[in-house]
Scaffold this motif. Structure first.
Motif, PDB file in Angstrom:
ATOM      1  N   LYS A 174       0.805  -1.221   0.000  1.00  0.00           N
ATOM      2  CA  LYS A 174       0.000   0.000   0.000  1.00  0.00           C
ATOM      3  C   LYS A 174       0.839   1.272   0.000  1.00  0.00           C
ATOM      4  O   LYS A 174       0.422   2.306  -0.519  1.00  0.00           O
ATOM      5  CB  LYS A 174      -0.959   0.003   1.195  1.00  0.00           C
ATOM      6  N   LYS A 175       2.023   1.210   0.592  1.00  0.00           N
ATOM      7  CA  LYS A 175       2.866   2.394   0.667  1.00  0.00           C
ATOM      8  C   LYS A 175       3.932   2.358  -0.419  1.00  0.00           C
ATOM      9  O   LYS A 175       4.411   1.297  -0.813  1.00  0.00           O
ATOM     10  CB  LYS A 175       3.528   2.498   2.049  1.00  0.00           C
ATOM     11  N   LYS A 176       4.311   3.540  -0.895  1.00  0.00           N
ATOM     12  CA  LYS A 176       5.328   3.645  -1.922  1.00  0.00           C
ATOM     13  C   LYS A 176       6.645   3.044  -1.450  1.00  0.00           C
ATOM     14  O   LYS A 176       7.076   3.288  -0.323  1.00  0.00           O
ATOM     15  CB  LYS A 176       5.534   5.118  -2.300  1.00  0.00           C
ATOM     16  N   GLY A 177       7.259   2.251  -2.315  1.00  0.00           N
ATOM     17  CA  GLY A 177       8.537   1.646  -1.977  1.00  0.00           C
ATOM     18  C   GLY A 177       8.432   0.387  -1.154  1.00  0.00           C
ATOM     19  O   GLY A 177       9.451  -0.184  -0.767  1.00  0.00           O
ATOM     20  N   GLU A 178       7.205  -0.045  -0.864  1.00  0.00           N
ATOM     21  CA  GLU A 178       7.010  -1.261  -0.078  1.00  0.00           C
ATOM     22  C   GLU A 178       6.249  -2.302  -0.899  1.00  0.00           C
ATOM     23  O   GLU A 178       5.708  -2.011  -1.962  1.00  0.00           O
ATOM     24  CB  GLU A 178       6.258  -0.948   1.222  1.00  0.00           C
ATOM     25  N   GLY A 179       6.200  -3.511  -0.378  1.00  0.00           N
ATOM     26  CA  GLY A 179       5.509  -4.586  -1.073  1.00  0.00           C
ATOM     27  C   GLY A 179       6.336  -5.161  -2.206  1.00  0.00           C
ATOM     28  O   GLY A 179       7.528  -4.882  -2.353  1.00  0.00           O
ATOM     29  N   ALA A 231      -2.225 -11.244  -3.048  1.00  0.00           N
ATOM     30  CA  ALA A 231      -2.398  -9.881  -3.555  1.00  0.00           C
ATOM     31  C   ALA A 231      -2.067  -8.818  -2.510  1.00  0.00           C
ATOM     32  O   ALA A 231      -1.573  -7.739  -2.845  1.00  0.00           O
ATOM     33  CB  ALA A 231      -3.825  -9.689  -4.056  1.00  0.00           C
ATOM     34  N   ARG A 232      -2.308  -9.114  -1.239  1.00  0.00           N
ATOM     35  CA  ARG A 232      -2.059  -8.114  -0.188  1.00  0.00           C
ATOM     36  C   ARG A 232      -0.581  -7.746  -0.077  1.00  0.00           C
ATOM     37  O   ARG A 232      -0.241  -6.701   0.485  1.00  0.00           O
ATOM     38  CB  ARG A 232      -2.566  -8.636   1.155  1.00  0.00           C
ATOM     39  N   TYR A 233       0.302  -8.603  -0.598  1.00  0.00           N
ATOM     40  CA  TYR A 233       1.736  -8.323  -0.541  1.00  0.00           C
ATOM     41  C   TYR A 233       2.288  -7.787  -1.865  1.00  0.00           C
ATOM     42  O   TYR A 233       3.486  -7.564  -1.988  1.00  0.00           O
ATOM     43  CB  TYR A 233       2.506  -9.585  -0.165  1.00  0.00           C
ATOM     44  N   LEU A 234       1.406  -7.612  -2.850  1.00  0.00           N
ATOM     45  CA  LEU A 234       1.843  -7.154  -4.158  1.00  0.00           C
ATOM     46  C   LEU A 234       1.513  -5.681  -4.352  1.00  0.00           C
ATOM     47  O   LEU A 234       1.040  -5.015  -3.435  1.00  0.00           O
ATOM     48  CB  LEU A 234       1.174  -7.997  -5.259  1.00  0.00           C
ATOM     49  N   THR A 235       1.777  -5.183  -5.553  1.00  0.00           N
ATOM     50  CA  THR A 235       1.460  -3.806  -5.905  1.00  0.00           C
ATOM     51  C   THR A 235       0.042  -3.463  -5.454  1.00  0.00           C
ATOM     52  O   THR A 235      -0.887  -4.239  -5.662  1.00  0.00           O
ATOM     53  CB  THR A 235       1.581  -3.630  -7.426  1.00  0.00           C
ATOM     54  N   ASP A 236      -0.133  -2.311  -4.862  1.00  0.00           N
ATOM     55  CA  ASP A 236      -1.424  -1.929  -4.289  1.00  0.00           C
ATOM     56  C   ASP A 236      -2.550  -1.982  -5.319  1.00  0.00           C
ATOM     57  O   ASP A 236      -2.400  -1.549  -6.448  1.00  0.00           O
ATOM     58  CB  ASP A 236      -1.325  -0.516  -3.705  1.00  0.00           C
ATOM     59  N   PRO A 287      14.319 -11.631  -0.696  1.00  0.00           N
ATOM     60  CA  PRO A 287      14.196 -10.232  -1.130  1.00  0.00           C
ATOM     61  C   PRO A 287      12.794  -9.947  -1.648  1.00  0.00           C
ATOM     62  O   PRO A 287      12.072 -10.859  -2.063  1.00  0.00           O
ATOM     63  CB  PRO A 287      15.232 -10.124  -2.252  1.00  0.00           C
ATOM     64  N   ARG A 288      12.429  -8.676  -1.610  1.00  0.00           N
ATOM     65  CA  ARG A 288      11.172  -8.276  -2.239  1.00  0.00           C
ATOM     66  C   ARG A 288      11.276  -8.504  -3.747  1.00  0.00           C
ATOM     67  O   ARG A 288      12.353  -8.395  -4.327  1.00  0.00           O
ATOM     68  CB  ARG A 288      10.877  -6.803  -1.975  1.00  0.00           C
ATOM     69  N   ILE A 289      10.151  -8.778  -4.383  1.00  0.00           N
ATOM     70  CA  ILE A 289      10.121  -8.871  -5.842  1.00  0.00           C
ATOM     71  C   ILE A 289      10.128  -7.448  -6.391  1.00  0.00           C
ATOM     72  O   ILE A 289       9.264  -6.650  -6.007  1.00  0.00           O
ATOM     73  CB  ILE A 289       8.874  -9.624  -6.319  1.00  0.00           C
ATOM     74  N   PRO A 290      11.092  -7.086  -7.230  1.00  0.00           N
ATOM     75  CA  PRO A 290      11.167  -5.714  -7.724  1.00  0.00           C
ATOM     76  C   PRO A 290       9.909  -5.300  -8.484  1.00  0.00           C
ATOM     77  O   PRO A 290       9.241  -6.128  -9.120  1.00  0.00           O
ATOM     78  CB  PRO A 290      12.379  -5.735  -8.666  1.00  0.00           C
TER      79      PRO A 290
END
Length: 202
Positions: free
Chosen positions: A52-57, A142-147, A190-193
């Motif tokens: 939900k926040k920029k730079g996260e997820g 989906a909750r962990y992906l792009t908002d 790592p996070r998926i870019p």
């Protein structure tokens, strides 16, 4: 990657016995199950952080790219248009020079998911394809992906509508919605870019 939810929208015994559909469905499911993160691990692990926040997820493109790559190796063609003016499909399967199936891996919001399904339904109505596959994350992924990425549960209320649309046709065809999920959550991966940053083009 897991496929915990599958909804098949058709009541045609003819399509269920069609060897082309059987092959296409198997190839799509196999390609999904081969998707892993980190790449090469054989398991799909997600960094459990809200997008939900920029730079996260986490992003979506790297895992979609590997799905498409696997289908290409099985004879599918990427990024082809099946209907003029409605954009390209992520992957298409041709038999004897004719497009018989399309696969769409959802990376946009739920409106994008609706457009993909409507495009598939229209292509079936025009007797251009016999099968369409929509791959969409379940809410747990989906909750962990792009908002606001589209998810399986958001589409569920409309399944009967699309089922009836397909069932009303004399043309034997099917739409399959596959809900995908991670094998595990892990703070060690790592996070998926997102977008085209980092490993997105790898």
């Amino acid at each position: 990657m897991k496929i915990p939810k599958i909804r098949v929208l058709s009541n045609s015994s003819e399509i269920f016995n069609n060897p082309i559909y059987i092959q296409a469905k198997k190839q799509v499911e196999n390609a999904i199950q081969q998707v892993d993160w980190p790449l090469g691990t054989g398991t799909f692990s997600i960094y459990p952080e809200s997008g939900k926040k920029k730079g996260e997820g986490n992003g979506v493109k790297p895992i979609k790219d590997n799905f498409i790559k696997d289908l290409e190796e099985q004879g599918w063609s990427p990024e082809l248009s099946i209907i003029s003016g409605l954009g390209k499909s992520d992957a298409v399967l041709k038999t004897q020079g004719k497009i018989v199936a399309v696969a769409e891996w959802e990376t946009g919001n739920v409106s994008s998911s609706h457009r993909s399904l409507n495009k598939m339904a229209f292509a079936i109505q025009q007797q251009l394809i016999i099968a369409g596959f929509l791959i969409v994350p379940c809410r747990n992924l989906a909750r962990y992906l792009t908002d606001r990425i589209g998810n399986y549960e958001e589409l569920e209320p409309y399944f009967d509508f699309w089922f009836n649309s397909i069932a009303s046709l004399s043309y034997p065809a099917v739409i399959v919605i596959l809900g995908i999920e991670q094998d595990e959550d892990s703070l060690l991966v790592p996070r998926i870019p997102k977008g085209t940053d980092g490993l997105a083009n790898n």
